[in-house]
Design an enzyme around this catalytic site. Structure first.
Site, mmCIF file in Angstrom:
data_model
loop_
_atom_site.group_PDB
_atom_site.id
_atom_site.type_symbol
_atom_site.label_atom_id
_atom_site.label_comp_id
_atom_site.label_asym_id
_atom_site.label_seq_id
_atom_site.Cartn_x
_atom_site.Cartn_y
_atom_site.Cartn_z
ATOM 1 N N ASP A 78 0.859 -1.394 -0.024
ATOM 2 C CA ASP A 78 -0.012 -0.058 -0.046
ATOM 3 C C ASP A 78 0.693 1.348 -0.033
ATOM 4 O O ASP A 78 0.796 2.034 0.901
ATOM 5 C CB ASP A 78 -1.009 0.087 1.332
ATOM 6 C CG ASP A 78 -1.909 -1.300 1.090
ATOM 7 O OD1 ASP A 78 -2.154 -1.620 0.132
ATOM 8 O OD2 ASP A 78 -2.370 -1.734 2.350
ATOM 9 N N CYS A 79 1.723 1.354 -0.935
ATOM 10 C CA CYS A 79 2.694 2.474 -1.066
ATOM 11 C C CYS A 79 2.644 3.135 -2.625
ATOM 12 O O CYS A 79 2.034 2.241 -3.384
ATOM 13 C CB CYS A 79 4.019 1.996 -0.992
ATOM 14 S SG CYS A 79 5.478 3.028 -1.249
ATOM 15 N N ARG A 80 2.774 4.457 -2.472
ATOM 16 C CA ARG A 80 2.645 5.158 -3.716
ATOM 17 C C ARG A 80 3.545 4.701 -4.813
ATOM 18 O O ARG A 80 3.637 4.895 -5.974
ATOM 19 C CB ARG A 80 2.749 6.517 -3.874
ATOM 20 C CG ARG A 80 4.181 7.069 -3.196
ATOM 21 C CD ARG A 80 4.202 8.638 -2.767
ATOM 22 N NE ARG A 80 5.527 8.929 -2.066
ATOM 23 C CZ ARG A 80 6.445 9.587 -3.119
ATOM 24 N NH1 ARG A 80 6.148 9.971 -4.395
ATOM 25 N NH2 ARG A 80 7.549 9.997 -2.786
ATOM 26 N N PHE A 81 4.626 3.776 -4.223
ATOM 27 C CA PHE A 81 5.652 3.146 -5.213
ATOM 28 C C PHE A 81 5.376 1.924 -5.604
ATOM 29 O O PHE A 81 6.124 1.103 -6.477
ATOM 30 C CB PHE A 81 7.026 3.192 -4.571
ATOM 31 C CG PHE A 81 7.452 4.642 -4.507
ATOM 32 C CD1 PHE A 81 8.021 5.362 -5.538
ATOM 33 C CD2 PHE A 81 7.900 5.081 -3.258
ATOM 34 C CE1 PHE A 81 8.505 6.663 -5.467
ATOM 35 C CE2 PHE A 81 8.372 6.638 -2.913
ATOM 36 C CZ PHE A 81 8.623 7.231 -4.219
ATOM 37 N N THR A 82 4.291 1.245 -5.085
ATOM 38 C CA THR A 82 4.157 -0.184 -5.076
ATOM 39 C C THR A 82 3.876 -0.745 -6.591
ATOM 40 O O THR A 82 4.471 -1.642 -7.155
ATOM 41 C CB THR A 82 2.862 -0.638 -4.571
ATOM 42 O OG1 THR A 82 2.962 -0.384 -2.985
ATOM 43 C CG2 THR A 82 2.360 -2.076 -4.582
#
EC number: 1.11.1.9
Length: 209
Positions: A78-82
């Site tokens: 759940d990360c903006r880089f996922t």
């Protein structure tokens, strides 16, 4: 009057014995410490000397990856880089996986609490959403006293502690970290270094024939 030197120093005997005992104890302690360092050193000078848990909790020796290039990554769901990062990792593994290369993913929830899933859920998430086939290990801690020893080795040897998810560390066939990338760095920044290392591995194998 007799000279002062003629009188025996009666207390010197016990003091000398006590000093000898203390000295022996100190020397024994030093020798034990040096022996401990000698035996510990071979187990901590390579990333591949560690054991970790897989997503199902089974013990895995990283020795199985020795002799290959490895990209070690702390991942999160759940990360903006996922999205971009998993695509990058998938492409690298697809391109170089057959040629002495592995992506080794370690889920971690210490950066923005962006990995709330269990280890099995992380593995299922990555397989279903991104089609990855590289190993995804048990969820670990990277920061603090409970840090996973294998990843602590990565951090200590590179002198680069991850500040967020998807930091990528390139490990050579001997288990040494030689390069790292932050999450915002693109595939194009990583590919040449992986390709070069794999080329060196292939060349060495040919020379050893």
């Amino acid at each position: 009057m007799e000279p002062f030197a003629a009188y025996p120093l009666k207390c010197s005997g016990p003091k000398a014995k006590i000093f000898a005992v203390l000295l022996s104890m100190v020397l024994c302690t030093v020798m034990l410490f040096l022996l401990q360092l000698k035996f510990l050193k071979p187990r901590t000078n390579s990333f591949y000397s560690f054991e970790v848990k897989d997503a199902k909790g089974r013990t895995v020796s990283l020795e199985k990856f020795k002799g290959k290039a490895s990209l070690v990554v702390n991942v999160a769901s759940d990360c903006r880089f996922t999205d971009k990062s998993y695509q990058t990792l998938r492409e690298l593994h697809k391109e170089f996986g057959p040629y002495h290369f592995n992506v080794l993913a370690f889920p971690c929830n210490q950066f923005g609490e962006s990995e709330p899933k269990s280890s099995k859920e992380v593995e299922s998430f990555a397989r279903q959403n991104y089609g990855v086939t590289f190993p995804i290990f048990h969820k670990i801690k990277i920061l603090g006293p409970e840090a996973e020893p294998a990843f602590r080795f990565i951090v200590d040897s590179s002198k680069k502690e991850p500040r967020w998810n998807f930091w990528k560390y390139l490990v050579n066939p001997e288990g040494q970290v030689v390069k790292f990338w932050r999450p915002e760095e693109p595939l194009e920044a990583i590919r040449p270094h992986v390709s070069q290392m794999i080329g060196q591995i292939i060349l060495k194998k040919k020379e050893d024939l």
